[in-house]
Write a protein that holds these residues in place. Structure first.
Motif, PDB file in Angstrom:
ATOM      1  N   PRO A 225       0.821  -1.211   0.000  1.00 33.01           N
ATOM      2  CA  PRO A 225       0.000   0.000   0.000  1.00 33.01           C
ATOM      3  C   PRO A 225       0.856   1.263   0.000  1.00 33.01           C
ATOM      4  CG  PRO A 225      -0.019  -1.024   2.170  1.00 33.01           C
ATOM      5  CD  PRO A 225       0.733  -1.946   1.264  1.00 33.01           C
ATOM      6  N   VAL A 226       0.504   2.197  -0.868  1.00 35.71           N
ATOM      7  CA  VAL A 226       1.229   3.458  -0.997  1.00 35.71           C
ATOM      8  C   VAL A 226       0.314   4.588  -0.550  1.00 35.71           C
ATOM      9  CG1 VAL A 226       2.376   5.028  -2.612  1.00 35.71           C
ATOM     10  CG2 VAL A 226       2.596   2.553  -2.904  1.00 35.71           C
ATOM     11  N   THR A 227       0.683   5.229   0.551  1.00 32.57           N
ATOM     12  CA  THR A 227      -0.090   6.364   1.036  1.00 32.57           C
ATOM     13  C   THR A 227       0.193   7.583   0.158  1.00 32.57           C
ATOM     14  OG1 THR A 227       1.643   7.109   2.534  1.00 32.57           O
ATOM     15  CG2 THR A 227       0.046   5.512   3.417  1.00 32.57           C
ATOM     16  N   GLU A 228      -0.640   8.578   0.285  1.00 34.82           N
ATOM     17  CA  GLU A 228      -0.443   9.800  -0.498  1.00 34.82           C
ATOM     18  C   GLU A 228       0.889  10.465  -0.145  1.00 34.82           C
ATOM     19  OE1 GLU A 228      -1.070  12.262  -3.526  1.00 34.82           O
ATOM     20  OE2 GLU A 228      -2.324  10.550  -3.024  1.00 34.82           O
ATOM     21  N   SER A 229       1.267  10.445   1.131  1.00 28.30           N
ATOM     22  CA  SER A 229       2.537  11.069   1.523  1.00 28.30           C
ATOM     23  C   SER A 229       3.731  10.315   0.941  1.00 28.30           C
ATOM     24  CB  SER A 229       2.654  11.176   3.045  1.00 28.30           C
ATOM     25  OG  SER A 229       2.680   9.894   3.638  1.00 28.30           O
ATOM     26  N   VAL A 230       3.649   8.997   0.876  1.00 30.05           N
ATOM     27  CA  VAL A 230       4.724   8.204   0.267  1.00 30.05           C
ATOM     28  C   VAL A 230       4.784   8.486  -1.226  1.00 30.05           C
ATOM     29  CG1 VAL A 230       5.435   5.851  -0.331  1.00 30.05           C
ATOM     30  CG2 VAL A 230       4.766   6.391   2.013  1.00 30.05           C
ATOM     31  N   ARG A 231       3.628   8.527  -1.889  1.00 32.95           N
ATOM     32  CA  ARG A 231       3.575   8.830  -3.323  1.00 32.95           C
ATOM     33  C   ARG A 231       4.199  10.202  -3.592  1.00 32.95           C
ATOM     34  NH1 ARG A 231       0.902   6.627  -7.176  1.00 32.95           N
ATOM     35  NH2 ARG A 231      -0.470   5.494  -5.786  1.00 32.95           N
ATOM     36  N   GLU A 232       3.869  11.178  -2.773  1.00 30.25           N
ATOM     37  CA  GLU A 232       4.424  12.519  -2.946  1.00 30.25           C
ATOM     38  C   GLU A 232       5.930  12.522  -2.729  1.00 30.25           C
ATOM     39  OE1 GLU A 232       2.215  15.052  -0.320  1.00 30.25           O
ATOM     40  OE2 GLU A 232       0.407  14.930  -1.549  1.00 30.25           O
ATOM     41  N   ARG A 233       6.405  11.772  -1.727  1.00 28.08           N
ATOM     42  CA  ARG A 233       7.842  11.702  -1.464  1.00 28.08           C
ATOM     43  C   ARG A 233       8.584  11.106  -2.659  1.00 28.08           C
ATOM     44  NH1 ARG A 233      10.900   8.654   3.592  1.00 28.08           N
ATOM     45  NH2 ARG A 233      13.005   9.220   2.950  1.00 28.08           N
ATOM     46  N   ILE A 234       8.043  10.046  -3.201  1.00 26.62           N
ATOM     47  CA  ILE A 234       8.666   9.394  -4.353  1.00 26.62           C
ATOM     48  C   ILE A 234       8.661  10.324  -5.560  1.00 26.62           C
ATOM     49  CG2 ILE A 234       8.396   7.519  -6.023  1.00 26.62           C
ATOM     50  CD1 ILE A 234       7.396   5.785  -3.612  1.00 26.62           C
ATOM     51  N   GLN A 235       7.533  10.946  -5.837  1.00 23.96           N
ATOM     52  CA  GLN A 235       7.425  11.811  -7.010  1.00 23.96           C
ATOM     53  C   GLN A 235       8.216  13.111  -6.860  1.00 23.96           C
ATOM     54  OE1 GLN A 235       3.114  11.907  -7.283  1.00 23.96           O
ATOM     55  NE2 GLN A 235       3.147  10.389  -8.933  1.00 23.96           N
ATOM     56  N   ALA A 236       8.478  13.534  -5.627  1.00 21.27           N
ATOM     57  CA  ALA A 236       9.234  14.761  -5.405  1.00 21.27           C
ATOM     58  C   ALA A 236      10.739  14.541  -5.514  1.00 21.27           C
ATOM     59  CB  ALA A 236       8.896  15.338  -4.032  1.00 21.27           C
ATOM     60  N   CYS A 237      11.162  13.297  -5.426  1.00 19.43           N
ATOM     61  CA  CYS A 237      12.597  12.999  -5.475  1.00 19.43           C
ATOM     62  C   CYS A 237      13.115  13.197  -6.898  1.00 19.43           C
ATOM     63  CB  CYS A 237      12.859  11.574  -4.995  1.00 19.43           C
ATOM     64  SG  CYS A 237      14.620  11.173  -4.940  1.00 19.43           S
ATOM     65  N   THR A 238      14.195  13.949  -7.033  1.00 17.03           N
ATOM     66  CA  THR A 238      14.791  14.194  -8.344  1.00 17.03           C
ATOM     67  C   THR A 238      16.184  13.582  -8.459  1.00 17.03           C
ATOM     68  OG1 THR A 238      15.647  16.318  -7.595  1.00 17.03           O
ATOM     69  CG2 THR A 238      13.497  16.336  -8.702  1.00 17.03           C
ATOM     70  N   ASP A 239      16.606  12.859  -7.444  1.00 20.25           N
ATOM     71  CA  ASP A 239      17.924  12.223  -7.430  1.00 20.25           C
ATOM     72  C   ASP A 239      17.788  10.801  -7.974  1.00 20.25           C
ATOM     73  OD1 ASP A 239      20.298  10.853  -6.755  1.00 20.25           O
ATOM     74  OD2 ASP A 239      20.636  12.154  -5.026  1.00 20.25           O
ATOM     75  N   CYS A 240      18.287  10.577  -9.184  1.00 21.94           N
ATOM     76  CA  CYS A 240      18.141   9.269  -9.833  1.00 21.94           C
ATOM     77  C   CYS A 240      18.841   8.165  -9.052  1.00 21.94           C
ATOM     78  CB  CYS A 240      18.678   9.331 -11.259  1.00 21.94           C
ATOM     79  SG  CYS A 240      17.621  10.285 -12.355  1.00 21.94           S
ATOM     80  N   THR A 241      19.930   8.486  -8.389  1.00 23.10           N
ATOM     81  CA  THR A 241      20.646   7.482  -7.597  1.00 23.10           C
ATOM     82  C   THR A 241      19.794   7.015  -6.430  1.00 23.10           C
ATOM     83  OG1 THR A 241      22.749   8.482  -8.221  1.00 23.10           O
ATOM     84  CG2 THR A 241      22.772   7.013  -6.320  1.00 23.10           C
ATOM     85  N   VAL A 242      19.144   7.947  -5.758  1.00 18.79           N
ATOM     86  CA  VAL A 242      18.263   7.608  -4.635  1.00 18.79           C
ATOM     87  C   VAL A 242      17.071   6.800  -5.138  1.00 18.79           C
ATOM     88  CG1 VAL A 242      16.706   8.564  -2.893  1.00 18.79           C
ATOM     89  CG2 VAL A 242      18.979   9.561  -3.220  1.00 18.79           C
ATOM     90  N   LEU A 243      16.474   7.234  -6.224  1.00 19.56           N
ATOM     91  CA  LEU A 243      15.329   6.514  -6.778  1.00 19.56           C
ATOM     92  C   LEU A 243      15.713   5.099  -7.193  1.00 19.56           C
ATOM     93  CD1 LEU A 243      13.759   9.436  -8.787  1.00 19.56           C
ATOM     94  CD2 LEU A 243      12.606   8.146  -6.975  1.00 19.56           C
ATOM     95  N   GLU A 244      16.886   4.944  -7.772  1.00 18.35           N
ATOM     96  CA  GLU A 244      17.349   3.607  -8.163  1.00 18.35           C
ATOM     97  C   GLU A 244      17.541   2.722  -6.935  1.00 18.35           C
ATOM     98  OE1 GLU A 244      18.139   0.755 -10.928  1.00 18.35           O
ATOM     99  OE2 GLU A 244      17.604   2.820 -11.374  1.00 18.35           O
TER     100      GLU A 244
END
Length: 79
Positions: free
Chosen positions: A43-62
């Protein structure tokens, strides 16, 4: 003189193009991460979704994407 096919070649223009590519890549990784979480039934809460979508660091996202493959909770991907 037509400007239709003119491409600005200044350093500043190149910098903006590079930034656009990085932002697009980050958005793609964020979408991939959200897709994996959904496919795994986490389950993905709205705050988690926002955190993921706000991240612009490709290394962190990877890193988050790699962790999402084995995580049992969404919170584990951020540790």
């Amino acid at each position: 003189m037509t400007m239709r096919n003119y491409r600005f070649r200044s350093e500043l223009a190149e910098m903006f193009r590079a930034e656009g590519r990085v932002e697009a890549e980050a958005r793609g990784r964020a979408r991939a991460l959200l897709t994996v979480l959904a496919a795994r039934g986490l389950p993905v809460t709205e705050s988690v979704r926002e955190r993921i979508q706000a991240c612009t660091d490709c290394t962190v996202l990877e890193s988050w994407l790699d962790r999402s493959l084995e995580a049992t909770t969404v919170e584990e991907i951020f540790d």
